[in-house]
Design an enzyme around this catalytic site. Structure first.
Site, PDB file in Angstrom:
ATOM      1  N   LEU A 408      43.046   7.472  17.016  1.00 41.28           N
ATOM      2  CA  LEU A 408      43.199   6.069  16.738  1.00 41.28           C
ATOM      3  C   LEU A 408      44.719   5.730  17.115  1.00 41.28           C
ATOM      4  O   LEU A 408      45.826   6.617  17.027  1.00 41.28           O
ATOM      5  CB  LEU A 408      43.139   5.593  15.462  1.00 41.28           C
ATOM      6  CG  LEU A 408      41.651   5.779  14.960  1.00 41.28           C
ATOM      7  CD1 LEU A 408      41.731   5.429  13.240  1.00 41.28           C
ATOM      8  CD2 LEU A 408      40.468   4.890  15.673  1.00 41.28           C
ATOM      9  N   ASP A 409      44.824   4.649  17.744  1.00 39.96           N
ATOM     10  CA  ASP A 409      46.291   4.313  18.315  1.00 39.96           C
ATOM     11  C   ASP A 409      47.032   4.375  16.942  1.00 39.96           C
ATOM     12  O   ASP A 409      46.667   4.093  15.796  1.00 39.96           O
ATOM     13  CB  ASP A 409      46.410   2.631  18.502  1.00 39.96           C
ATOM     14  CG  ASP A 409      45.572   2.581  19.897  1.00 39.96           C
ATOM     15  OD1 ASP A 409      45.498   3.705  20.685  1.00 39.96           O
ATOM     16  OD2 ASP A 409      45.286   1.411  20.389  1.00 39.96           O
ATOM     17  N   MET A 410      48.408   4.492  16.958  1.00 38.66           N
ATOM     18  CA  MET A 410      49.310   4.564  15.933  1.00 38.66           C
ATOM     19  C   MET A 410      49.203   3.299  14.873  1.00 38.66           C
ATOM     20  O   MET A 410      49.196   3.408  13.525  1.00 38.66           O
ATOM     21  CB  MET A 410      50.689   4.685  16.500  1.00 38.66           C
ATOM     22  CG  MET A 410      51.592   4.864  15.104  1.00 38.66           C
ATOM     23  SD  MET A 410      53.297   5.659  15.683  1.00 38.66           S
ATOM     24  CE  MET A 410      53.914   3.908  16.237  1.00 38.66           C
ATOM     25  N   SER A 411      49.040   2.268  15.529  1.00 37.28           N
ATOM     26  CA  SER A 411      49.018   0.793  14.927  1.00 37.28           C
ATOM     27  C   SER A 411      47.686   0.674  14.009  1.00 37.28           C
ATOM     28  O   SER A 411      47.620  -0.162  13.243  1.00 37.28           O
ATOM     29  CB  SER A 411      49.388  -0.275  15.738  1.00 37.28           C
ATOM     30  OG  SER A 411      50.716  -0.057  16.268  1.00 37.28           O
ATOM     31  N   THR A 412      46.647   1.189  14.580  1.00 39.82           N
ATOM     32  CA  THR A 412      45.448   1.074  14.048  1.00 39.82           C
ATOM     33  C   THR A 412      45.096   2.049  12.992  1.00 39.82           C
ATOM     34  O   THR A 412      45.405   3.166  12.957  1.00 39.82           O
ATOM     35  CB  THR A 412      44.141   1.366  15.279  1.00 39.82           C
ATOM     36  OG1 THR A 412      44.469   0.712  16.383  1.00 39.82           O
ATOM     37  CG2 THR A 412      42.925   1.047  14.642  1.00 39.82           C
TER      38      THR A 412
END
Length: 561
Positions: A408-412
């Site tokens: 997952l993206d770091m921000s997700t």
């Protein structure tokens, strides 16, 4: 206030200089300083009402012609006398000009009619015209057609001859059978020899026919090459001139920093992975602002950049919104130009820290599902090693195989699937490859969308000049497909389910924000929308076939927003 005199300094009236920030803006990730917001609002007001130049930003539907949005920058500065004001610049050219009243000039003016670039450009244009004229000559078209015709005719002649050879071969075989049944041995010997010679002659004839066809084709190719040779020579001349011109342009760009040191474009990029400057490096708003400030003994205080106009076809750019400086072109240049300034720390370097324990949603002897926090890496980065993967390696010291099945993206935030052994990993990985694993994300969009459900199909590729941002690109992008379903509207925000069919980087973020997608960015998207306390995107549900129990399982982790 914004002025259109030759002086590019705009005073900031009624602003307290004692409330200035102690550190200069980190240009690649920032919240605009209030002074920059004030300055930007003055520039925006000027752009909305000005009659000094004509440019189609794409904001007026009645205007015809090419629509080109622009990035503008403002830099709050202090003069040597302590007066507070700001400078403003635009990226590239505006209204086909490098010089507009009120905006700082370029570092090098490629539009100077007496400069080497315009003179070299005139030579390039003449070469282009000469190449076009030669390429469009009837003789060349006739030579192309003749070559294609000869190739087709040769192919047809050879195919017909081979059909005839096969037919004669069948006839000889039949004659051989008949001769063996009714002829004496001496008569048979004569007939067989005759048939043998016919077969040999047939092969010889085919060989010489092939040679003739090849010779005809070579002659036609030679005739065409003779006509194309002057064109290729001109193209090589154009290529060499273009390369020399580009190198000479790069030599004209010299950048100052706060220490008074100067560096040219080529030496700045020599130390980077690119090794050489990309096209239009040095033409962005930020380097122009720094250069003018240093040349006029102004002290840089803060900076911000905003987009003005309709969004480009490939990027996500929203009218009037602030954006960071681009990394590919500007990061190496600004890295030099900010030396000697006290600059805010890069917030990305301190991101990705999570002090608590990871929440495990489910675990058995074969796999587990973890709830990844937002702003925490799935796998180690260049500078940050703490991640879901490194935590799992500690938690499962006896595990074998790659562990993580996806990222997952770091921000997700949300569900990540972990396999405890290599065999389980391979079985689950096949389900991911075959797109049998079902994923559902929940997001909050910063606005209201008209449709209730649908599919977004926009191919994506990385923005080479501004990683990790992604671009929509029909030519080079990889297919990216997302189904969506609106859940509710809350305070002018849309709660939505995303069902990604493919798994491209930033797929859901771009599909939400891009004008060809939902045109409504996810709340807190600092790359494609507006920053907030977090990115409101959460991997809520993951469904798949258990690799050992062979039963369909589904796991849900509710969003924390």
């Amino acid at each position: 206030m914004f002025n259109t005199e030759n002086n590019c300094f705009h005073s900031l009236e009624n602003q307290a200089s004692e409330a200035l920030p102690e550190q200069f803006t980190f240009p690649f990730y920032y919240t605009p300083n209030p002074l920059c917001v004030t300055a930007a609002n003055e520039v925006k007001a000027y752009l909305e009402n000005q009659n000094d130049f004509e440019h189609n930003f794409g904001l007026d539907p009645s205007k015809q012609g090419l629509k080109i949005g622009k990035m503008f920058g403002v830099m709050v500065v202090l003069t040597a006398e302590g007066q507070l004001g700001y400078l403003t610049a635009f990226s590239g050219k505006l209204a086909k000009s490098n010089h507009l009243k009120g905006f700082v000039p370029p570092i090098y003016d490629t539009l100077n009619t007496n400069g080497f670039y315009k003179q070299g450009e005139a030579v390039l244009n003449a070469l282009n015209a000469e190449i076009d004229a030669l390429e469009n000559k009837p003789k060349i078209e006739k030579a192309h057609l003749k070559l294609e015709q000869i190739k087709l005719e040769s192919s047809k002649v050879l195919e017909d001859f081979k059909l005839n050879v096969r037919s004669n071969k069948r006839k000889r075989k039949q004659l051989r059978v008949e001769a063996e049944q009714c002829m004496t041995s001496s008569e048979l010997e004569v007939v067989l020899e005759q048939l043998k010679q016919e077969s040999i002659q047939s092969n010889i004839d085919l060989k010489y026919l092939k040679l003739k066809c090849e010779a005809d084709i070579r002659a036609a190719e030679k005739q065409l090459d003779a006509l194309l040779q002057p064109i290729e020579a001109l193209k090589q001349e154009r290529k060499s001139l273009s390369a020399r011109l580009q190198k000479e342009i790069h030599n004209q760009y010299h950048f100052l920093n706060a220490k008074g040191e100067e560096k040219d474009l080529i030496s700045i990029f020599k130390a980077t992975d690119l090794g050489q400057p990309p096209a239009a490096a040095g033409e962005c708003a930020a380097p122009k602002l720094f250069q003018y400030a240093y040349e006029n003994n102004f002290k840089p205080v803060a900076m911000a950049e905003f987009w003005w106009g309709s969004s480009p076809k490939s990027e996500v750019r929203r009218h009037g919104q602030f954006y960071p400086s681009c990394r590919g072109k500007c990061e190496p240049i600004l890295g030099h130009m900010m030396q000697g300034l006290t600059v805010e720390a890069n917030p990305i370097e301190s991101a990705g820290k999570f002090s608590g324990d990871l929440e495990i949603i489910f675990e058995d002897d074969f796999l587990l599902l973890v709830n990844k926090p937002h702003e925490f890496l799935s796998v180690p980065g260049k500078t940050i090693k703490d991640s879901v993967l490194t935590r799992m390696q500690v938690y499962l010291p006896e595990a074998t195989g790659p562990l993580l099945l996806h990222r997952l993206d770091m921000s997700t935030s949300g569900l990540l699937l972990v396999a405890k052994n290599e065999r389980t990993h391979k079985k689950l990985q096949k389900q991911f490859i075959d797109r049998k694993v079902k994923k559902r994300y929940v997001a909050l969009l910063n606005g209201v969308i008209a449709s209730k459900e649908g599919t977004i199909d926009l191919p994506l590729r990385v923005d080479l000049n501004n990683r990790p941002r992604q671009l929509v690109c029909d030519e080079h992008g990889k297919q990216a497909k997302t189904n969506y379903e609106v859940l509710s509207i809350e305070n002018n925000k849309t709660r939505i389910h995303f069902y990604p069919i493919t798994g491209r980087t930033h797929q859901l973020r771009v599909h939400a924000a891009h004008h060809k997608g939902l045109n409504t960015p996810i709340v807190g998207d600092d790359l494609y929308g507006m920053p907030s306390n977090r990115l409101h995107l959460h991997a809520e549900t993951l469904s798949f076939e258990h690799p050992v129990k062979r039963e369909w399982v589904s796991f849900t982790c509710e969003a924390p927003f």
